[in-house]
Design an enzyme around this catalytic site. Structure first.
Site, short mmCIF file in Angstrom:
data_model
loop_
_atom_site.label_atom_id
_atom_site.label_comp_id
_atom_site.label_asym_id
_atom_site.label_seq_id
_atom_site.Cartn_x
_atom_site.Cartn_y
_atom_site.Cartn_z
N LYS A 99 -20.45 -41.35 24.89
CA LYS A 99 -21.73 -41.14 25.57
C LYS A 99 -21.58 -40.13 26.69
O LYS A 99 -20.49 -39.90 27.21
CB LYS A 99 -22.26 -42.47 26.15
CG LYS A 99 -21.49 -43.00 27.38
CD LYS A 99 -22.08 -42.50 28.66
CE LYS A 99 -21.37 -42.95 29.92
NZ LYS A 99 -19.99 -42.54 30.09
N SER A 126 -12.25 -40.19 31.07
CA SER A 126 -12.81 -38.91 31.49
C SER A 126 -14.33 -38.93 31.62
O SER A 126 -14.93 -37.90 31.87
CB SER A 126 -12.41 -37.82 30.50
OG SER A 126 -12.85 -38.14 29.19
N GLY A 127 -14.96 -40.10 31.42
CA GLY A 127 -16.40 -40.17 31.63
C GLY A 127 -17.24 -40.10 30.38
O GLY A 127 -18.47 -40.04 30.46
N SER A 152 -13.83 -46.26 26.90
CA SER A 152 -13.53 -47.69 26.94
C SER A 152 -14.67 -48.50 26.33
O SER A 152 -14.44 -49.51 25.64
CB SER A 152 -13.25 -48.16 28.37
OG SER A 152 -14.38 -48.01 29.20
N GLU A 202 -15.75 -54.67 29.29
CA GLU A 202 -15.72 -53.54 30.21
C GLU A 202 -15.34 -53.94 31.63
O GLU A 202 -14.87 -53.11 32.41
CB GLU A 202 -17.09 -52.85 30.22
CG GLU A 202 -17.35 -51.93 29.06
CD GLU A 202 -16.85 -50.53 29.36
OE1 GLU A 202 -17.63 -49.69 29.81
OE2 GLU A 202 -15.65 -50.31 29.16
N ASP A 215 -22.93 -47.85 29.51
CA ASP A 215 -22.00 -47.30 28.52
C ASP A 215 -22.00 -48.13 27.23
O ASP A 215 -22.10 -47.59 26.13
CB ASP A 215 -20.57 -47.26 29.10
CG ASP A 215 -20.39 -46.12 30.09
OD1 ASP A 215 -21.41 -45.62 30.61
OD2 ASP A 215 -19.24 -45.76 30.36
#
Length: 383
Positions: A11, A141-142, A146, A187, A198
């Site tokens: 995402k 890295s965003g 995860s 998470e 996310d």
């Protein structure tokens, strides 16, 4: 023997990261970079769980009896106990494996958290099996690596339980809600206090409006939007960045409260624009160009507000400046402090321009990929 694959997308947060933790609106979109779980039962005489996660350099074969003793005996903590008690037992199990590196330990904790909680709730007969997890996403890295990991694993274990019972289910709204909830709980291992955005995007796909306490709103029917994803290759901790911003907000509430309100206003304005784009006829080039210019203005405003929150990084600032040189706009996506930025491309941005900006960014040491926003969410792939 049972064998199947599951995949879930990564995402990007288009607008509203960090502020979303405080109940503000965020917009996020799936990207066509996916995590894949290959699940296969093993012969009964093997009596082990084989686990391969190449991206974190993890390759293990674990005695099944050890897992059963820690997690499925009468005295084992149950998923309905407190989170701390249940997760504490998972940590003890992973400690017995003597894994030295934190990313590997966290990956194992997440893996066993999902396996054990779903097995206990669903009554899975935990037989010998093999799982191979791979991903096209850069970890930490965003891009939701995860969450993509958690969604794909949760789906795999839930699907396994239904296959054992002879009642495999389609990925309908009820099933997706269960998957997303398991992934959110998982998470917490990676991020402490995740917002929920996310796991929602990685489960449902599309472009999604997210606000805590409200039902998520998928924005279907949006015309394809192209972006350049730029990996700064700067590693950072989402958890540390979130905790740092919490400290700042607690110390300066009269400053950061209005900043988060402003980010909320930017997100809602962008949402209105994206919704409006759905009704444009195919020949509306002038209309489309005008709203893309509005979106680029909002992207720059959001980046400026996030910089005020001390979540940017010199590499991210350079990427934003380079995009502006080409008449485009960029911002960080995710926690910031490094990680990824995205550059929104105009519908008619020529390939020569894309190649030119990509070469300049690569020369600065970044990784660049061209991708589309808003693809499908989690999927089960059968043999």
């Amino acid at each position: 023997m049972i064998h199947f694959e599951v995949s879930a997308p990564g995402k990007v947060i288009l607008f509203g990261e960090h502020a979303v933790v405080y109940g503000k609106t965020a917009l996020a979109a799936s990207v066509d970079l996916r995590t894949t779980v290959d699940f296969k039962e093993l012969p009964e005489n093997e009596q082990c769980i084989r686990l391969s996660m190449p991206k974190v350099f993890l390759d293990l074969s674990l005695p099944l009896e050890q897992i059963r003793r820690f997690c499925f005996s009468d005295n084992s903590p149950k998923v309905n106990d407190s989170y701390e008690t249940f997760y504490g037992n998972i940590q003890k199990l992973v400690e017995t494996m003597n894994i030295p590196k934190a990313p590997q330990r966290q990956s194992l904790e997440a893996f066993f958290y999902l396996l054990v909680s779903i097995a206990q709730n669903e009554g899975i007969n935990v037989k010998p099996f093999e799982v191979n997890v791979n991903t096209a996403l850069t970890i930490g890295s965003g891009l939701g690596s995860s969450a993509s990991f958690a969604v794909s694993l949760a789906t795999a274990f839930l699907h396994w339980s239904r296959l054992q019972k002879g009642t495999p289910e389609v990925l309908d709204s009820t099933y997706l809600k269960i998957i997303s909830k398991y992934a959110l709980n998982c998470e917490r291992i990676m991020h402490g206090t995740p917002s929920g955005i996310d796991n929602s995007v990685c489960t449902y796909g599309s472009i999604i409006k997210f606000k805590k306490g409200e039902s998520l709103e998928p924005i279907y029917g949006v015309k394809s939007m192209r972006v350049l994803l730029v990996d700064t290759r700067v590693q950072r901790s989402t958890k540390a960045l979130v905790e740092r911003l919490i400290e700042l907000k607690n110390k300066y509430p009269n400053i950061f409260g209005p900043i988060f309100d402003a980010i909320d206003n930017v997100s809602n304005e962008a949402l209105n624009i994206i919704k409006k784009m759905r009704s444009f006829p195919e020949s509306s080039d002038a209309l489309l160009y005008a709203v893309y210019q509005e979106l680029m203005t909002l992207i720059e405003l959001n980046q400026g507000l996030l910089s005020s929150c001390q979540t940017s990084h010199p590499s991210l600032d350079r990427i934003c400046a380079e995009a502006k040189n080409y008449g485009l706009a960029a911002k960080l996506t995710g926690a910031g402090g490094g990680g990824y930025a995205y550059i929104l491309l105009l519908p008619d941005t020529p390939s020569e321009t894309i190649s030119s900006i990509s070469r300049k960014l690569i020369a600065n040491g970044y990784l660049v990929s061209l991708t589309n926003l808003g693809g499908p969410g989690v999927q089960i792939h059968l043999d």
